[in-house]
Design an enzyme around this catalytic site. Structure first.
Site, PDB file in Angstrom:
ATOM      1  N   ASN A  73       1.016  -1.479   0.062  1.00 42.45           N
ATOM      2  CA  ASN A  73       0.080  -0.058   0.117  1.00 42.45           C
ATOM      3  C   ASN A  73       0.796   1.233  -0.171  1.00 42.45           C
ATOM      4  OD1 ASN A  73      -1.803   2.063   0.480  1.00 42.45           O
ATOM      5  ND2 ASN A  73      -2.966   1.175   2.329  1.00 42.45           N
TER       6      ASN A  73
ATOM      7  N   LYS B 209       3.118   0.873   3.253  1.00 43.16           N
ATOM      8  CA  LYS B 209       2.793  -0.215   4.358  1.00 43.16           C
ATOM      9  C   LYS B 209       2.811  -1.707   3.575  1.00 43.16           C
ATOM     10  CE  LYS B 209      -0.452   2.629   6.429  1.00 43.16           C
ATOM     11  NZ  LYS B 209      -1.778   3.123   6.487  1.00 43.16           N
TER      12      LYS B 209
ATOM     13  N   HIS C  93     -12.535   3.109  -0.381  1.00 42.01           N
ATOM     14  CA  HIS C  93     -12.462   2.000   0.767  1.00 42.01           C
ATOM     15  C   HIS C  93     -13.300   0.826   0.210  1.00 42.01           C
ATOM     16  CE1 HIS C  93     -12.436   5.417   3.855  1.00 42.01           C
ATOM     17  NE2 HIS C  93     -11.313   5.006   3.721  1.00 42.01           N
TER      18      HIS C  93
ATOM     19  N   GLY D 270     -13.019   5.338  10.004  1.00 36.21           N
ATOM     20  CA  GLY D 270     -11.568   5.477  10.273  1.00 36.21           C
ATOM     21  C   GLY D 270     -11.084   6.911  10.317  1.00 36.21           C
ATOM     22  N   ASN D 271      -9.916   7.201  10.135  1.00 33.96           N
ATOM     23  CA  ASN D 271      -9.662   8.682  10.057  1.00 33.96           C
ATOM     24  C   ASN D 271     -10.472   9.147   8.456  1.00 33.96           C
ATOM     25  OD1 ASN D 271      -8.467  10.826  10.982  1.00 33.96           O
ATOM     26  ND2 ASN D 271      -6.592  10.682   9.759  1.00 33.96           N
TER      27      ASN D 271
ATOM     28  N   ARG E 106     -10.359   8.895  20.477  1.00 31.94           N
ATOM     29  CA  ARG E 106     -10.255   8.728  21.977  1.00 31.94           C
ATOM     30  C   ARG E 106     -10.098  10.152  22.721  1.00 31.94           C
ATOM     31  NH1 ARG E 106      -5.722   4.545  19.841  1.00 31.94           N
ATOM     32  NH2 ARG E 106      -5.928   6.208  18.344  1.00 31.94           N
TER      33      ARG E 106
ATOM     34  N   GLY F 264     -11.013   2.217  12.593  1.00 30.42           N
ATOM     35  CA  GLY F 264     -10.568   2.384  13.945  1.00 30.42           C
ATOM     36  C   GLY F 264     -11.633   3.029  14.731  1.00 30.42           C
TER      37      GLY F 264
ATOM     38  N   GLU G 188     -14.838   0.143  15.078  1.00 27.31           N
ATOM     39  CA  GLU G 188     -14.441  -1.006  15.959  1.00 27.31           C
ATOM     40  C   GLU G 188     -14.206  -0.798  17.421  1.00 27.31           C
ATOM     41  OE1 GLU G 188     -11.103  -2.886  13.990  1.00 27.31           O
ATOM     42  OE2 GLU G 188     -11.849  -2.725  11.894  1.00 27.31           O
TER      43      GLU G 188
ATOM     44  N   GLU H 268      -8.276  -5.246   5.132  1.00 24.01           N
ATOM     45  CA  GLU H 268      -8.045  -4.800   3.759  1.00 24.01           C
ATOM     46  C   GLU H 268      -6.921  -5.594   3.120  1.00 24.01           C
ATOM     47  OE1 GLU H 268      -8.394  -0.814   5.117  1.00 24.01           O
ATOM     48  OE2 GLU H 268      -9.062  -0.172   3.101  1.00 24.01           O
TER      49      GLU H 268
HETATM   50  P1  ADP Z   1      -7.234   5.267   8.565  1.00 21.80           P
HETATM   51  O1  ADP Z   1      -6.664   3.834   8.202  1.00 21.80           O
HETATM   52  O2  ADP Z   1      -8.189   5.774   7.951  1.00 21.80           O
HETATM   53  O3  ADP Z   1      -6.055   6.087   9.067  1.00 21.80           O
HETATM   54  P2  ADP Z   1      -8.098   3.830  11.038  1.00 21.80           P
HETATM   55  O4  ADP Z   1      -9.131   2.936  10.500  1.00 21.80           O
HETATM   56  O5  ADP Z   1      -6.715   3.127  11.634  1.00 21.80           O
HETATM   57  O6  ADP Z   1      -7.787   5.011  10.043  1.00 21.80           O
HETATM   58  O7  ADP Z   1      -8.705   4.744  12.259  1.00 21.80           O
HETATM   59  C1  ADP Z   1      -7.804   5.604  13.035  1.00 21.80           C
HETATM   60  C2  ADP Z   1      -8.951   6.425  13.988  1.00 21.80           C
HETATM   61  O8  ADP Z   1      -9.498   5.361  14.713  1.00 21.80           O
HETATM   62  C3  ADP Z   1      -8.050   7.416  15.089  1.00 21.80           C
HETATM   63  O9  ADP Z   1      -7.900   8.389  14.483  1.00 21.80           O
HETATM   64  C4  ADP Z   1      -8.902   7.220  16.180  1.00 21.80           C
HETATM   65  O10 ADP Z   1     -10.034   8.192  16.030  1.00 21.80           O
HETATM   66  C5  ADP Z   1      -9.881   6.039  16.015  1.00 21.80           C
HETATM   67  N1  ADP Z   1      -9.594   5.077  17.037  1.00 21.80           N
HETATM   68  C6  ADP Z   1      -8.482   4.019  17.194  1.00 21.80           C
HETATM   69  N2  ADP Z   1      -8.514   3.263  18.109  1.00 21.80           N
HETATM   70  C7  ADP Z   1      -9.374   4.003  19.143  1.00 21.80           C
HETATM   71  C8  ADP Z   1     -10.353   3.711  20.271  1.00 21.80           C
HETATM   72  N3  ADP Z   1      -9.811   2.696  21.211  1.00 21.80           N
HETATM   73  N4  ADP Z   1     -11.392   4.482  20.729  1.00 21.80           N
HETATM   74  C9  ADP Z   1     -11.836   5.449  19.578  1.00 21.80           C
HETATM   75  N5  ADP Z   1     -11.408   5.653  18.537  1.00 21.80           N
HETATM   76  C10 ADP Z   1     -10.333   4.827  18.211  1.00 21.80           C
END
Ligand code: ADP
Length: 418
Positions: free
Chosen positions: A21, A28, A193, A223-224, A297, A343, A346, A397
């Site tokens: 990726n 990655k 996505h 996610g972000n 968080r 993120g 989940e 993914e």
């Molecule tokens: P991407 O792949 O789009 O960069 P991810 O799917 O890894 O993002 O998600 C990242 C986001 O998930 C973080 O910015 C945060 O907001 C959220 N996140 C990760 N762990 C937690 C948690 N334990 N509680 C709440 N939010 C979380």
């Protein structure tokens, strides 16, 4: 293509897939064995081209995580460093067990509806799509060229983020603008996505004990970057991202839906350039623009301390999410399950709780205990009286890209089209 090869007196079957990726300054990677779907190694090279580049490599077959800091000049050097790390675990890229390299490619336009073996023609088309994916496709192309240079003999497969959404009907995919202008500039809703939406919608059907063709699912990839999709019988019929990943839900740093007139207004009254507005909406908006933080968080921590800006950011995020859930009930007619992933989806129980609150009229009732319980497994979190299942389904993914890549190279065809 991956028929058993003979090495001396030993027959070796190629079952490994390297998933890459490639971003503009990062790569990655994961090495998987498709014999059983197990992961052999994973890692990340970041800040490529800077003095402070960093490689983090985790062998998953035993052995310690390793980190290397110091300048890594370009993607070629990055991939060479990854190859060295893999080789020192006995997983070198020159191994006859490596069947293919699978690349995440963000934009496949309308042509690529399936994973595709990369040749010059495919690369040229990915290049032609750069104007609609200026941030992503160039980095993906560099990653592909670099990997081709390293193993020119090996099949390289592109798995497109947009492919899963190419089944969207025209009514969902077209913007209501002048058709000639739209077609001349390939302006339409592509969605992103897709690999995650495909994987999660299928896993959700599995969780319900059904075939994907039997269920309608709303997938919320939070996610972000964040997107929602409406999946009817395994096929995507609508998704929240559009021409670019800016449309739709409120995200970490992106505004999501906005009146397009805001952009002309900013040009006229604030004298901002197109690039400045692009940066404002993609990088300085969403949760970060609303409250200064994009990590859910941190936002929850601030809310617990009574921070009003964090509370408002959370409320706007949830309001938009609920609007899409309601819209996709109307698009699908019948919904069997809602799946939260990525993120935030989940991990953030308060987001799921707020998104599902007072939705009994839609057949949605969360079981508060199940929702609050932490787990890495796919699971149902709805109460037994709810008509519609609510699930948390961790996305994967890399596994999806590896599976699609391996299926394609072992089928011997050039694309996943039957
Ligand atoms: P991407 O792949 O789009 O960069 P991810 O799917 O890894 O993002 O998600 C990242 C986001 O998930 C973080 O910015 C945060 O907001 C959220 N996140 C990760 N762990 C937690 C948690 N334990 N509680 C709440 N939010 C979380």
């Amino acid at each position: 293509m991956t028929a058993p090869r003979t090495e001396g007196s030993v027959t070796v079957t190629a079952t490994r897939v390297l998933v890459l990726n490639s971003g503009s300054s990062s790569v990655k990677y994961q090495l998987l064995d498709m014999h059983d779907g197990s992961r052999l190694a994973a890692g990340l090279v970041e800040r490529i081209g800077e003095e402070t580049s960093r490689l983090v490599h985790t062998p998953l077959i035993g052995g310690e995580k390793r980190e290397r800091s110091g300048p890594i000049a370009d993607h070629g050097a990055a991939l060479k460093a990854v190859a060295d790390e893999l080789a020192s675990d006995g997983l070198g890229l020159d191994s006859p067990e490596l069947a293919a390299i699978g690349h995440r490619v963000v934009h496949g336009g309308l042509r690529f509806t399936e994973p595709t073996v990369i040749d010059d023609d495919v690369l040229a088309e990915v290049e032609r799509l750069v104007p609609v994916a200026p941030l992503h496709n160039p980095a993906n192309i560099i990653g592909i060229r670099t990997a081709q240079a390293l193993r020119p003999d090996l099949p390289q497969v592109a798995v497109f983020d947009t492919a899963f959404h190419t089944t969207m009907p025209e009514a969902a995919a077209r913007y209501a603008i002048d058709v000639e202008t739209a077609d001349a500039h390939r302006i339409r809703r592509y969605g992103f996505h897709g690999t995650s939406h495909a994987y999660v919608s299928r896993r959700t059907a599995e969780l319900l004990g059904k075939e994907p063709s039997e269920v309608n699912v709303i997938v919320l990839h939070l996610g972000n970057g964040a997107s929602a999709s409406a999946v009817a019988g395994g096929r995507c019929v609508d998704t929240s991202m559009g021409l670019t990943p800016l449309e739709g839900l409120v995200m970490g740093t992106r505004s999501g839906d906005i009146d397009p007139a805001v952009t002309f207004h900013l040009m006229r009254v604030a004298e901002m350039s197109a690039d400045e507005i692009d940066a404002l909406l993609n990088k300085k908006s969403g949760l970060v623009g609303l409250c200064g933080d994009n990590d859910m968080r941190e936002i929850r921590r601030r809310i617990d301390e009574g921070d009003e800006r964090a509370q408002l950011a959370f409320d706007i995020y949830i309001h938009r999410l609920r609007k899409y859930i309601g819209a996709y009930f109307a698009v699908l007619g019948r919904v069997d399950a809602i799946a939260f992933t990525a993120g935030v989806g989940e991990n953030a129980a308060p987001v799921r709780e707020a998104a599902m609150a007072d939705m009994e009229g839609f057949g949605l009732t969360l079981d508060r205990e199940r929702n609050a319980a932490r787990s890495d497994e796919a699971r149902i979190i709805s109460a037994s009286e709810g008509r519609v299942a609510v699930a948390v389904v961790p996305t994967d993914e890399e596994l999806e890209i590896a599976q699609q890549t391996f299926a394609l190279v072992t089928s011997g065809s050039r694309t996943g089209n039957p």
